[in-house]
Motif scaffolding. Structure first.
Motif: not given
Lengths: 165, 304
Positions: A19-24, A38-40, A56-63
């Motif tokens: 959700k936050t990635l989408f908003n970002f 982009a999220v997909q 733990e690294k997944a979040k920063s990887y996604l961004y």
């Protein structure tokens, strides 16, 4: 140990971040459809590399993926953000007050569209998603101080634009 | 106001003082409205569960992937993370110094974490570590400052020329080029200059000019005169008086045919340049000319 390749872990990463990635992405480029795509895409990349990326690294990887691969493509497109009208919880306001609020919101939407992309993203992640400066700094891959600067400039710009200075 | 104060305000990080100042500003109402209304903004709908389902159906077919073996990968990652953490905290704890400075022609007041007060004279700077303040009250000083120290552990002021330490008192330290003076106004101050250690009780001074300890006159007031916007001197060579004048007004002073070693006793205003120039020139029997930010003190060579 937990591994992103496990369905349960992967799904929980998705629930926590999508959700936050989408908003970002939406705040940056104002295009809902492309923000969905982009999220997909970011999550497909995460799946393909699930053995190399720890939970733990997944979040920063996604961004990082979202910033690197997708955003360059849509950067050139014009920003048209619209924010869903918040439901009015207070119905006992006078019509003048409501009209004034509505006009203010239109000015705000307009001013937001003219903000530089990184200031707008910081401002909206904080205002809408309630993200702390440190979290935004992590998403953007910059220092907290840089985010504070963006926030400061965003507030200054919006205020001046809305007040017509 | 501190840097990025709008961001700090939104995050509730302004000090009470700064907040009061901001609230009294003209634009505060606008920012307050912006804060209120922007918190009612909404992003487009995003249904997490249906997006997840779509993702799995469209892109992720078989979850039976071959994973490379990395027997040491995890260990190395953790070791690297710990190393970064240690290095990071080392630098953070040791290098994060707070500093205050006052530019030329201005004075600044600072409150230290224990509520001790520091007044900085023109062209001066202090820095200290806020983190470790409770255990170690240590300040680095360049220039001149007046300290009102709250009672507590040893309080140390380090300068390029000497070290001053006290327990709780009021004192002034001036550390300028070739000039070092400490005056104690209350309590007891210990000064260390090269291998000399001296205790200064209230109402006494310690003065070093050009590396030599000089007999100095004792302060007769309760605080240094510059706090009251006046610079006072008792038997100080004229050239140090002129340097102080340069700092107080951010001007440049030159002399012609003037013996700047002569001792000067008197004071000048830190707010009225014309008066200040007269206060220096008249008792020294010299003339002066001004041109923009430049001042020339001279003696007519009519006697030659």
């Amino acid at each position: 140990m937990d591994n992103v390749c496990e369905d349960q872990v992967y799904s929980s990463v998705f629930r926590a971040n999508s959700k936050t990635l989408f908003n970002f992405i939406y705040y940056k480029f104002g295009n809902e459809e492309k923000a969905h795509d982009a999220v997909q895409e970011a999550f497909v990349k995460l799946w393909e590399n699930c053995g190399k990326v720890s939970p733990e690294k997944a979040k920063s990887y996604l961004y990082t993926v979202a910033n690197n691969t997708y955003l360059n493509v849509i950067k050139a497109e014009k920003v048209r953000l619209k924010y869903a009208e918040p439901t009015l919880e207070r119905s006992n306001e006078s019509p003048e007050f409501l009209l004034e609020e509505k006009e203010y919101k239109e000015k705000l939407d307009n001013a937001l569209n003219h903000l530089p992309e990184n200031q707008r993203t910081t401002f909206l992640l904080n205002r809408i998603d309630g993200k702390k400066y440190a979290e935004i700094a992590e998403m953007e891959g910059v220092s907290v101080k840089a985010i504070e600067k963006r926030m400061h400039l965003a507030l200054k710009f919006l205020r001046e634009r809305i007040d017509g200075i | 106001m501190q840097e990025n104060y709008l961001a700090k305000w939104l995050n509730g990080e302004l000090s009470e003082e700064e907040l009061a100042k901001f609230k009294s500003s003209e634009e505060y109402a606008s920012y307050e409205k912006l804060e209120r209304i922007s918190s009612s903004l909404r992003a487009p709908e995003f249904d997490v569960e249906s997006e997840l389902e779509k993702l799995k159906k469209d892109h992720i077919a078989e979850p039976d992937k071959v994973r490379p073996l990395q027997p040491y990968g995890k260990f190395l990652r953790i070791a690297a993370a710990i190393l970064v953490l240690i290095a990071g905290s080392y630098f953070y704890l040791n290098l994060s110094k707070t500093s205050y400075s006052s530019p030329l022609a201005e004075r600044t007041e600072a409150i230290l974490p224990d509520n001790s007060e520091v007044f900085l004279n023109a062209g001066s700077k202090i820095s200290f570590s806020k983190k470790n303040w409770e255990n170690k009250r240590e300040i680095d000083l360049e220039g001149e400052a007046f300290f009102k120290v709250a009672k507590g552990k040893k309080f140390t002021v380090s300068t390029s020329q000497g070290i001053v330490s006290v327990l709780g008192t009021q004192f002034n330290v001036e550390d300028r080029k070739d000039f070092f003076e400490v005056s104690c106004y209350e309590g007891l101050v210990q000064v260390q200059f090269q291998d000399i250690e001296k205790q200064l009780p209230a109402g006494t001074s310690f003065l070093v000019i050009d590396g030599r300890v000089v007999e100095s006159s004792d302060p007769t007031t309760l605080e240094p005169s510059w706090i009251k916007l006046e610079s006072s001197f008792k038997g100080i060579p004229l050239r140090y008086v002129l340097r102080e004048l340069e700092r107080q007004y951010d001007i440049s002073v030159e002399t012609k045919n003037v013996d700047t070693r002569l001792l000067f006793t008197g004071s000048f205003s830190n707010t009225d340049l014309k008066m200040a120039l007269k206060s220096i020139a008249t008792p020294s029997r010299i003339q002066f000319k001004t041109e923009g930010d430049n001042v020339l003190f001279y003696v007519e060579d009519t006697l030659q």
